[in-house]
Design an enzyme around this catalytic site. Structure first.
Site, PDB file in Angstrom:
ATOM      1  N   GLY A  19      11.475  31.256  34.679  1.00 37.06           N
ATOM      2  CA  GLY A  19      11.617  32.686  34.952  1.00 37.06           C
ATOM      3  C   GLY A  19      12.058  33.063  36.476  1.00 37.06           C
ATOM      4  NE  ARG A  57       9.670  25.435  36.589  1.00 39.41           N
ATOM      5  CZ  ARG A  57      10.138  25.965  35.853  1.00 39.41           C
ATOM      6  NH1 ARG A  57      11.574  25.743  35.625  1.00 39.41           N
ATOM      7  NH2 ARG A  57       9.627  26.503  34.794  1.00 39.41           N
ATOM      8  CD  GLN A  61      17.802  27.986  30.227  1.00 45.92           C
ATOM      9  OE1 GLN A  61      18.290  29.394  30.559  1.00 45.92           O
ATOM     10  NE2 GLN A  61      16.880  27.802  29.378  1.00 45.92           N
ATOM     11  N   PRO A 113      49.745  33.443  45.239  1.00 50.84           N
ATOM     12  CG  PRO A 113      51.553  31.950  45.059  1.00 50.84           C
ATOM     13  CD  PRO A 113      51.322  33.367  45.214  1.00 50.84           C
ATOM     14  CD  GLN A 114      47.219  32.691  52.410  1.00 57.11           C
ATOM     15  OE1 GLN A 114      47.903  31.712  52.755  1.00 57.11           O
ATOM     16  NE2 GLN A 114      47.029  33.718  52.908  1.00 57.11           N
ATOM     17  CD  GLU A 115      44.485  38.396  45.554  1.00 56.98           C
ATOM     18  OE1 GLU A 115      43.934  39.526  45.079  1.00 56.98           O
ATOM     19  OE2 GLU A 115      45.853  39.159  45.858  1.00 56.98           O
ATOM     20  CD  GLU A 164      47.265  53.534  39.408  1.00 54.79           C
ATOM     21  OE1 GLU A 164      48.297  53.574  40.539  1.00 54.79           O
ATOM     22  OE2 GLU A 164      47.459  53.975  38.342  1.00 54.79           O
ATOM     23  N   PRO A 165      42.235  53.637  37.555  1.00 53.11           N
ATOM     24  CG  PRO A 165      41.212  55.661  38.162  1.00 53.11           C
ATOM     25  CD  PRO A 165      42.530  54.707  38.343  1.00 53.11           C
ATOM     26  N   GLY A 166      43.057  53.474  34.747  1.00 53.51           N
ATOM     27  CA  GLY A 166      43.500  53.130  33.550  1.00 53.51           C
ATOM     28  C   GLY A 166      44.504  51.949  33.644  1.00 53.51           C
TER      29      GLY A 166
END
Length: 387
Positions: free
Chosen positions: A350, A278, A346, A250-252, A135-137
């Site tokens: 770039g 590279r 890293q 646990p499964q999640e 929920e939002p809060g």
């Protein structure tokens, strides 16, 4: 070739599993080519038709019993769907949420009527699922939710708001975490089942603009006096919701650890290809001792993580994976994923900051794993309480 070269665990040495993996891989190659996935990324969600295609191909509800329209498999089949999805770079498709988080609530806790009514449709792709917890809060503290489902005649009226809901724009079957007794905390929570088609008072909010997981829709959901009949309380009894949630965590959390492990392996493979190609200062990036030392360290810890995750899977297949161990897997492997992806980026210089390169998307996508499924701070609290 995988940078993390761990022998295939014994529980996967099954010809039937191998055949299924090949079929799932071919499905993704045919139905989720790069061009289609790019469209999902641009639109911020997987098109609804893909769920129907996945259902027709047998990718949904692989461990749901055959008597409820499922395929009668086990957790290994669910793993195959997730692993092949990662290997074929299929973004946004919330198969792990649908198959291994939401459907088990119905299989393990649903009434016979609920199983017969909903599972066949969820297996075929006729219904796509979501679970509305946050929920939002209120984040990880589910006992403090304010969404209510109060009795009204022969049913309940649901009122409240949810946010950060995966599949929120697509789902037409939602498991809602609500208080049927606002005076109680855990004992006042029930899981309510809602088919959204024609549900008056139900509204989807905006599709949330995330920093990663571009192809996965995440939304706000609003409930204004939404009516559901009494038989839509999961399991048919009020006040069981919190314990139903805790039983499936646990499964999640193992699933999150597995996804993070796949992310670690993919980041290392992508980066090895890049650093050996590279050049800088007259030699490849790989030729620098610093590159070799960092990559060796990441390989060593990634190998340890893979062995740990495989052990957790083996325990889970035997019904022996406990809550603290699942929390350790979720916490440790997602933290390692963040470090691996950061150090791999890293080495790209770039290029690592450009979204055209896979490592840049991995960097954005991996950040959420330390938050969802219970933040890693909560994982450490659970682990500490077990000591």
């Amino acid at each position: 070739m995988s940078v993390i070269d761990v022998p295939q665990p014994e529980f996967m040495n099954d010809e039937e599993i191998s055949i299924f993996a090949d079929a799932v891989g071919k499905f993704y190659e045919k139905h989720a080519p790069e061009k289609r996935v790019l469209k999902w990324r641009e639109e911020g969600q997987v098109e609804r038709e893909f769920w129907n295609e996945a259902g027709a191909a047998g990718l949904l509800g692989t461990s749901v019993p055959e008597e409820y329209g499922g395929h009668g498999g086990d957790f290994r089949h669910e793993m195959v769907v997730i692993d092949q999805q990662s290997k074929h770079n299929v973004e946004g498709f919330a198969a792990s949420l649908h198959n291994t988080v939401i459907l088990p609530y119905l299989v393990r806790h649903g009434t016979e009527e609920q199983k017969k009514k909903y599972l066949p449709k969820l297996v075929s792709g006729e219904l796509v699922s979501a679970i509305a917890m946050t929920e939002p809060g209120v984040g990880s503290d589910l006992q403090s939710i304010t969404t209510t489902a109060l009795k009204d005649g022969n049913g309940y009226r649901i009122n409240g708001a949810k946010t950060y809901i995966s599949n929120g724009q697509t789902a037409d079957f939602i498991v809602i975490v609500a208080k049927t007794d606002p005076k109680e905390r855990a004992k006042g929570i029930s899981l309510m089942l809602l088919e959204t088609d024609g549900a008056e008072g139900f509204q989807r909010g905006k599709k949330l603009d995330k920093i990663g997981l571009d192809a996965a829709d995440t939304s706000e959901l609003f409930f204004d006096d939404v009516f559901v009949p009494a038989e839509n309380v999961l399991g048919g009894e009020e006040g069981k919701g919190f314990y139903q949630l805790m039983g499936e965590l646990p499964q999640e959390r193992l699933i999150i650890a597995m996804g993070a492990m796949n992310g670690i392996e993919k980041a290392l493979e992508t980066t090895m290809e890049f650093v050996k190609d590279r050049k800088a200062f007259g030699q490849t990036i790989w030729d620098f001792q610093n590159t070799q030392f960092v990559m060796a360290d990441l390989k060593a810890r990634g190998t340890a993580a893979r062995i740990f995750v495989n052990d957790c899977i083996a325990k889970h297949l035997k019904g022996e994976l406990d809550v603290p161990t699942a929390c350790m897997a979720k916490y440790w492997v997602t933290e390692l994923q963040g470090e691996v992806v950061d150090k791999c980026l890293q080495f790209h210089g770039g290029a690592g900051y450009i979204n055209d390169y896979p490592i840049a998307r991995m960097y954005r996508d991996s950040r959420i794993t330390r938050i969802f499924g219970g933040s890693n701070e909560v994982m450490k609290m659970v682990i500490a309480r077990s000591m």
